[in-house]
Motif scaffolding. Structure first.
Motif, mmCIF file in Angstrom:
data_model
loop_
_atom_site.group_PDB
_atom_site.id
_atom_site.type_symbol
_atom_site.label_atom_id
_atom_site.label_comp_id
_atom_site.label_asym_id
_atom_site.label_seq_id
_atom_site.Cartn_x
_atom_site.Cartn_y
_atom_site.Cartn_z
ATOM 1 N N THR A 1 0.854 -1.162 0.033
ATOM 2 C CA THR A 1 -0.085 0.001 -0.034
ATOM 3 C C THR A 1 0.919 1.093 -0.050
ATOM 4 N N PRO A 2 0.639 2.254 -0.687
ATOM 5 C CA PRO A 2 1.401 3.426 -0.685
ATOM 6 C C PRO A 2 1.540 4.048 0.776
ATOM 7 N N TYR A 3 2.600 4.326 0.851
ATOM 8 C CA TYR A 3 3.000 5.079 2.485
ATOM 9 C C TYR A 3 3.921 6.276 2.360
ATOM 10 N N LEU A 4 3.426 7.412 3.243
ATOM 11 C CA LEU A 4 4.259 8.399 3.336
ATOM 12 C C LEU A 4 4.999 8.428 4.799
ATOM 13 N N GLY A 5 6.411 8.573 4.447
ATOM 14 C CA GLY A 5 7.191 8.676 5.799
ATOM 15 C C GLY A 5 7.633 10.034 6.083
ATOM 16 N N VAL A 6 7.371 10.453 7.362
ATOM 17 C CA VAL A 6 7.649 11.878 7.715
ATOM 18 C C VAL A 6 8.531 11.735 8.736
ATOM 19 N N GLY A 7 9.699 12.804 8.841
ATOM 20 C CA GLY A 7 10.539 12.772 9.849
ATOM 21 C C GLY A 7 11.975 12.396 9.441
ATOM 22 N N LEU A 8 12.878 12.159 10.661
ATOM 23 C CA LEU A 8 14.302 11.791 10.236
ATOM 24 C C LEU A 8 14.307 10.483 9.685
ATOM 25 N N GLY A 9 15.122 10.402 8.401
ATOM 26 C CA GLY A 9 15.233 9.040 7.915
ATOM 27 C C GLY A 9 14.075 8.063 7.592
ATOM 28 N N ALA A 10 12.885 8.718 7.612
ATOM 29 C CA ALA A 10 11.720 8.229 7.203
ATOM 30 C C ALA A 10 11.575 7.614 5.725
ATOM 31 N N ALA A 11 10.967 6.816 5.387
ATOM 32 C CA ALA A 11 10.844 6.197 3.957
ATOM 33 C C ALA A 11 9.481 6.229 3.369
ATOM 34 N N SER A 12 9.350 6.654 2.187
ATOM 35 C CA SER A 12 7.967 6.593 1.519
ATOM 36 C C SER A 12 7.977 5.830 0.354
ATOM 37 N N LEU A 13 6.617 5.184 0.114
ATOM 38 C CA LEU A 13 6.634 4.418 -1.140
ATOM 39 C C LEU A 13 5.327 5.083 -1.979
ATOM 40 N N LEU A 14 5.493 5.909 -2.931
ATOM 41 C CA LEU A 14 4.461 6.947 -3.261
ATOM 42 C C LEU A 14 4.449 6.624 -5.067
ATOM 43 N N ASP A 15 3.411 6.206 -5.655
ATOM 44 C CA ASP A 15 3.664 6.078 -7.060
ATOM 45 C C ASP A 15 4.865 5.035 -7.543
ATOM 46 N N ASN A 16 5.078 3.873 -6.824
ATOM 47 C CA ASN A 16 6.130 3.469 -7.195
ATOM 48 C C ASN A 16 7.559 4.001 -7.177
ATOM 49 N N ILE A 17 7.708 5.131 -6.428
ATOM 50 C CA ILE A 17 9.038 5.616 -6.260
ATOM 51 C C ILE A 17 9.305 5.460 -4.708
ATOM 52 N N ARG A 18 10.422 5.161 -4.482
ATOM 53 C CA ARG A 18 10.694 5.012 -2.915
ATOM 54 C C ARG A 18 11.587 6.087 -2.560
ATOM 55 N N TYR A 19 11.296 7.188 -1.769
ATOM 56 C CA TYR A 19 12.065 8.317 -1.184
ATOM 57 C C TYR A 19 12.447 7.903 0.278
ATOM 58 N N THR A 20 13.656 8.436 0.587
ATOM 59 C CA THR A 20 14.236 8.415 1.946
ATOM 60 C C THR A 20 14.442 9.848 2.578
ATOM 61 N N ASN A 21 14.304 10.257 3.470
ATOM 62 C CA ASN A 21 14.562 11.260 4.151
ATOM 63 C C ASN A 21 15.893 11.367 4.791
ATOM 64 N N THR A 22 16.657 12.592 4.706
ATOM 65 C CA THR A 22 18.074 12.483 5.387
ATOM 66 C C THR A 22 18.070 11.960 6.777
ATOM 67 N N GLU A 54 14.057 6.679 -5.532
ATOM 68 C CA GLU A 54 14.609 5.783 -6.657
ATOM 69 C C GLU A 54 13.300 5.090 -7.246
ATOM 70 N N ALA A 55 13.040 5.220 -8.513
ATOM 71 C CA ALA A 55 11.809 4.302 -9.087
ATOM 72 C C ALA A 55 12.093 2.959 -8.750
ATOM 73 N N VAL A 56 10.991 2.179 -8.322
ATOM 74 C CA VAL A 56 10.996 0.967 -8.133
ATOM 75 C C VAL A 56 10.488 0.177 -9.579
ATOM 76 N N THR A 57 11.419 -0.484 -10.061
ATOM 77 C CA THR A 57 11.087 -1.027 -11.303
ATOM 78 C C THR A 57 10.127 -2.228 -11.409
ATOM 79 N N ARG A 58 9.479 -2.452 -12.444
ATOM 80 C CA ARG A 58 8.384 -3.354 -12.445
ATOM 81 C C ARG A 58 8.864 -4.832 -11.935
ATOM 82 N N LYS A 59 10.445 -5.098 -12.141
ATOM 83 C CA LYS A 59 10.798 -6.269 -11.911
ATOM 84 C C LYS A 59 10.808 -6.374 -10.272
ATOM 85 N N ALA A 60 11.289 -5.076 -9.804
ATOM 86 C CA ALA A 60 11.513 -5.062 -8.317
ATOM 87 C C ALA A 60 10.225 -5.038 -7.539
#
Length: 395
Positions: free
Chosen positions: A270-291, A313-319
């Motif tokens: 399920t798409p998720y938003l990470g907020v705060g230090l070092g938090a990770a997000s997965l939105l529209d199959n792009i994985r973001y990581t905060n500093t 980083e875009a999450v490839t279809r294979k991934a």
């Protein structure tokens, strides 16, 4: 809001990371620490700014779960209010907050419940005082009991307790005592994880030689060896299932209807938003990581220097396929053939037929009513079994 608009909204989860603790546990590799009051105040203000920034970009999302965790939540009243103010939080959303028995008070738990937090996760790990000291925990079992009582008095009817197996010096006897005491309280959910000694932690410095010996199948001195670790995990599994806790994921157990919706969302991608230090997000199959540098995080947010991603980083279809399989198969219900084909436009057999037949032949995988799941042996050997769902570079 009309039904047509409602149907177009994307179900999304939110994770908010709190990097504060009285003392960092010896095994912890989260971005957290014992920061002073000034950093805590600045961080709280920064969270509010980041939440507003993200909310303006997620107006088409329905928030189904919220999870505040990482360290010990403090000064969280404004953050909780901001989540409800800025985002479209569903009325039936699951809203979890982690609690440390050393710092949770009856007053703050009652406040958080009144603001809309409806699930509490209490980090106990063990009811044995020696094991708590070994882990570097700053609370006693008695303080945990007080926190649990405070939570019930505050109105929480959905409580998780974190437990751990494979602690140095842990025996079936001390584990049984912990399980008896915790299940006697009847929490709705129990997470029971095997201790992982992560590089870069004080535990790794203490037990590095044992970690290496265990990986080679050699006898250990301080850590339980591979067989002992397995036996402790199986003992916990048997005990919990016999005491009314259904195992719905490799390390998670719940009473009927109380499985953690937030974690299930992770396992189902399920798409998720990470907020705060070092938090990770997965939105529209792009994985973001905060500093992960708290001073960089604060300076960027305070300057309005958004976004504050360390990586994107875009999450490839294979991934995506790999994640669908090795996350979904962690759950005891496994994965749906239909869901895989709807997600990727190709059958799971076309992509993984040979792998699945191999694992079925080895007794690690089973087919049932349109679903694919690990057997009990497959769950015991999950690292081995799930590794086969990673594509080789040439595939």
């Amino acid at each position: 809001m009309d039904e047509t608009t409602q149907e177009k909204r994307t179900e999304t989860e939110i994770y908010i990371h709190i990097p504060f603790c009285m003392k960092k546990c010896l095994y912890c590799d989260f971005p957290s620490g014992a920061y002073g009051s000034d950093i805590r105040r600045r961080y709280t203000k920064a969270l509010l700014r980041e939440l507003l920034y993200q909310a303006e970009r997620m107006d088409d999302c329905d928030i189904t779960t919220v999870y505040i965790g990482g360290g010990t939540p403090t000064l969280m009243e404004k953050v909780i209010r901001a989540v409800y103010k800025y985002f479209h939080v569903r009325p039936d959303a699951e809203f979890t907050m982690e609690a440390n028995p050393a710092t949770a008070s009856e007053k703050t738990l009652a406040l958080y419940h009144s603001l809309g937090v409806n699930r509490l996760s209490i980090g106990l790990q063990s009811a044995d005082e020696t094991e708590l000291k070994t882990l570097g925990r700053v609370h006693t079992y008695s303080e945990f009991l007080n926190t649990y009582e405070y939570a019930r008095n505050a109105g929480f009817d959905n409580i998780n307790v974190d437990l751990m197996t494979g602690i140095p010096g842990q025996t079936p006897g001390t584990l049984k005592k912990t399980l008896e005491q915790v299940t006697g309280l009847r929490p709705e959910h129990i997470s029971c994880y095997s201790l992982i000694v992560e590089p870069g932690t004080p535990f790794y410095d203490l037990y590095e030689e044992d970690v290496e010996r265990r990986e080679k199948g050699l006898p250990t001195e301080l850590l339980p060896n591979e067989d002992q670790e397995y036996e402790l995990g199986k003992f916990a599994q048997k005990f919990l299932t016999e005491h009314g806790y259904g195992q719905y994921e490799i390390s998670n157990y719940a009473r009927m209807g109380k499985a953690c919706r937030h974690n299930i969302g992770y396992w189902r991608r399920t798409p998720y938003l990470g907020v705060g230090l070092g938090a990770a997000s997965l939105l529209d199959n792009i994985r973001y990581t905060n500093t992960k540098d708290i001073y960089e995080y604060l300076s960027k947010v305070e300057a309005g220097d958004f976004p504050i991603y360390e990586s994107a980083e875009a999450v490839t279809r294979k991934a995506q396929m790999e994640e669908f399989m090795f996350l979904g198969l962690r759950m005891t219900e496994g994965i749906s053939r239909k869901d895989f084909e709807e997600a990727f436009g190709v059958s799971v057999d076309a992509m993984y037929g040979e792998v699945m037949e191999k694992l079925v032949a080895e007794g690690l995988l089973v087919y049932s009513e349109g679903r694919i799941r690990l057997t009990e042996l497959g769950a015991d050997l999950s690292n081995y079994a799930l590794s086969f769902f990673l594509f080789s570079d040439d595939k």
